[in-house]
Motif scaffolding. Structure first.
Motif, short mmCIF file in Angstrom:
data_model
loop_
_atom_site.label_atom_id
_atom_site.label_comp_id
_atom_site.label_asym_id
_atom_site.label_seq_id
_atom_site.Cartn_x
_atom_site.Cartn_y
_atom_site.Cartn_z
N ILE A 1 0.85 -1.19 0.00
CA ILE A 1 0.00 0.00 0.00
C ILE A 1 0.89 1.23 0.00
CG2 ILE A 1 -1.72 1.29 1.35
CD1 ILE A 1 -2.67 -1.44 2.42
N ARG A 2 0.59 2.17 -0.90
CA ARG A 2 1.35 3.43 -0.96
C ARG A 2 0.57 4.50 -0.20
NH1 ARG A 2 5.29 3.60 -5.72
NH2 ARG A 2 4.77 5.82 -6.01
N VAL A 3 1.25 5.11 0.77
CA VAL A 3 0.64 6.10 1.65
C VAL A 3 1.39 7.41 1.51
CG1 VAL A 3 0.06 6.70 4.02
CG2 VAL A 3 -0.08 4.31 3.27
N LEU A 4 0.65 8.48 1.29
CA LEU A 4 1.23 9.81 1.16
C LEU A 4 0.76 10.68 2.31
CD1 LEU A 4 2.84 11.75 -0.79
CD2 LEU A 4 0.62 12.39 -1.74
N SER A 5 1.71 11.31 3.03
CA SER A 5 1.36 12.29 4.06
C SER A 5 1.79 13.65 3.54
CB SER A 5 2.07 11.97 5.38
OG SER A 5 1.66 12.89 6.38
N TYR A 6 0.88 14.66 3.62
CA TYR A 6 1.15 15.90 2.90
C TYR A 6 0.42 17.06 3.57
CZ TYR A 6 2.46 18.19 -1.58
OH TYR A 6 3.03 18.96 -2.57
N ASN A 7 1.18 18.08 3.98
CA ASN A 7 0.61 19.34 4.44
C ASN A 7 0.41 20.21 3.20
OD1 ASN A 7 0.35 22.09 5.27
ND2 ASN A 7 1.21 21.59 7.26
N LEU B 1 4.20 0.40 2.07
CA LEU B 1 4.06 -0.46 3.24
C LEU B 1 3.50 -1.81 2.82
CD1 LEU B 1 2.27 2.14 5.55
CD2 LEU B 1 4.74 1.74 5.36
N ARG B 2 4.04 -2.88 3.40
CA ARG B 2 3.43 -4.19 3.19
C ARG B 2 2.60 -4.52 4.43
NH1 ARG B 2 7.52 -7.14 1.56
NH2 ARG B 2 6.82 -7.35 -0.61
N VAL B 3 1.30 -4.68 4.21
CA VAL B 3 0.37 -4.93 5.33
C VAL B 3 -0.05 -6.39 5.27
CG1 VAL B 3 -1.80 -4.24 6.39
CG2 VAL B 3 -0.42 -2.53 5.18
#
Length: 255
Positions: free
Chosen positions: A19-25, A244-246
Motif C-alpha cells: 500500500i502506498r501512503v502519502l502524508s502531505y501538508n 508499506l506491506r500490510v
C-alpha cells in the motif's frame, strides 16, 4: 533522472498487500493547485493523509475538487478535524471513519485527528492523519494523544501520517517514534527534509505499527508526471511517500 523505484501498489498471494501512503501538508490549497494535483497523482497513493486541508468557506467543495483532480475520493476530515483529512483510491473500501478534536489550549489553534479503517485487498488497515501544535509543551502532550488515538482504532495494523512541527530529536516526535516505526528512519528512500523554509528539518513523517513492513519512505524529488518545481510550487511542505506491506487480515477467509 526521473524514476520511481518505490514498490508499486499490489495485492500479494495470501492476501497481504503493498500500500502506498502519502502524508502531505497542503497549506489549505493556497498555492499552485495544479502543481499540487500533479504531485499527488505522480505519487500514485492508495491513501493520502492530509494536513491543513481547506476548512473554512465551502471547504467541502475544495476537498471534492482536490479528490477529483487527483483521481481519489474523499474519506473523512477537513473542517471537522481542524485540518487533517484523508483521501483514498478506489482500491480502498472504507469500513468506518471518526473525526476527533483534541482539547484546545486558549490562544492556540484547535488540533484534531482524521481516522478511518479501510480494507485494501485482503488487508485491514487503520489510518490516522494529524497536525501537532506549534507550542513545544502542547506538542509533547499531543504526542501522547496521538498514541492513544492509534490504540483507540482497535486495529493491529495502523498507519499514521502528520506534520509534527518538530524534528526526530525533539521530545514529542521521539515519544511517538519510541512506540511506532518511523518510516524514514526504518527504510529511508528519497529525501528527508520536509519543510521548504529554514531551518530545514524533517518535521513531517509516516509512522506504522510494528506488524506493518516499511518498504521505503521519504520525500520524492521527481517522479513520472511531476517535477521538483511542482513540489516547490504546490505547498510550503514536501510530501512524504511510503510503501508499506500490510499482512492479510486474519479474520478474512482467503481465496
Amino acid at each position: 533522472m526521473i524514476v520511481d523505484d518505490l514498490p508499486s501498489s499490489a495485492t500479494e498471494p495470501g492476501g497481504s498487500a503493498v500500500i502506498r501512503v502519502l502524508s502531505y501538508n497542503i497549506r489549505s490549497m493556497r498555492d499552485d493547485t495544479a502543481a499540487l494535483a500533479r504531485v499527488i497523482r505522480a505519487c500514485a497513493p492508495d491513501l493520502v493523509l492530509i494536513q491543513e486541508a481547506p476548512r473554512f468557506f465551502r471547504w467541502r467543495k475544495a476537498a471534492d475538487r482536490l479528490a477529483t483532480a487527483t483521481g481519489l475520493v474523499y474519506v473523512t476530515g477537513g473542517a471537522t478535524t481542524a485540518g487533517p483529512m484523508i483521501l483514498s483510491s478506489l482500491r480502498a473500501h472504507v469500513e468506518r471513519t471518526e473525526d476527533v478534536l483534541m482539547p484546545r489550549t486558549p490562544g492556540l489553534h484547535q488540533r484534531g485527528f482524521a481516522t478511518a479503517v479501510l480494507r485494501i485487498g485482503g488487508t485491514r488497515l487503520a489510518a490516522v492523519s494529524t497536525h501537532l501544535s506549534l507550542s513545544p509543551a502542547e506538542r509533547h502532550t499531543q504526542a501522547g494523544l496521538v498514541l492513544e488515538r492509534v490504540a483507540a482504532t482497535g486495529e493491529p495494523h495502523v498507519v499514521l501520517g502528520g506534520d509534527f512541527n518538530e524534528p526526530p530529536d525533539r521530545p514529542g516526535f521521539a515519544r511517538i517514534a519510541a512506540e511506532l516505526q518511523d518510516g524514514y528512519a526504518t527504510k529511508p528512500w528519497g529525501g528527508g527534509v520536509t519543510n521548504t523554509r529554514p531551518p530545514y528539518q524533517r518535521i513531517d513523517a509516516v509512522f506504522a505499527t510494528s506488524g506493518v513492513e516499511v518498504l521505503g519512505c521519504g520525500v520524492p524529488a521527481e517522479l513520472p508526471g511531476m517535477t521538483a518545481e511542482d513540489v516547490r510550487a504546490a505547498s510550503d511542505h514536501r510530501p512524504v511517500l511510503a510503501a508499506l506491506r500490510v499482512p492479510a487480515d486474519a479474520g478474512q477467509p482467503q481465496p
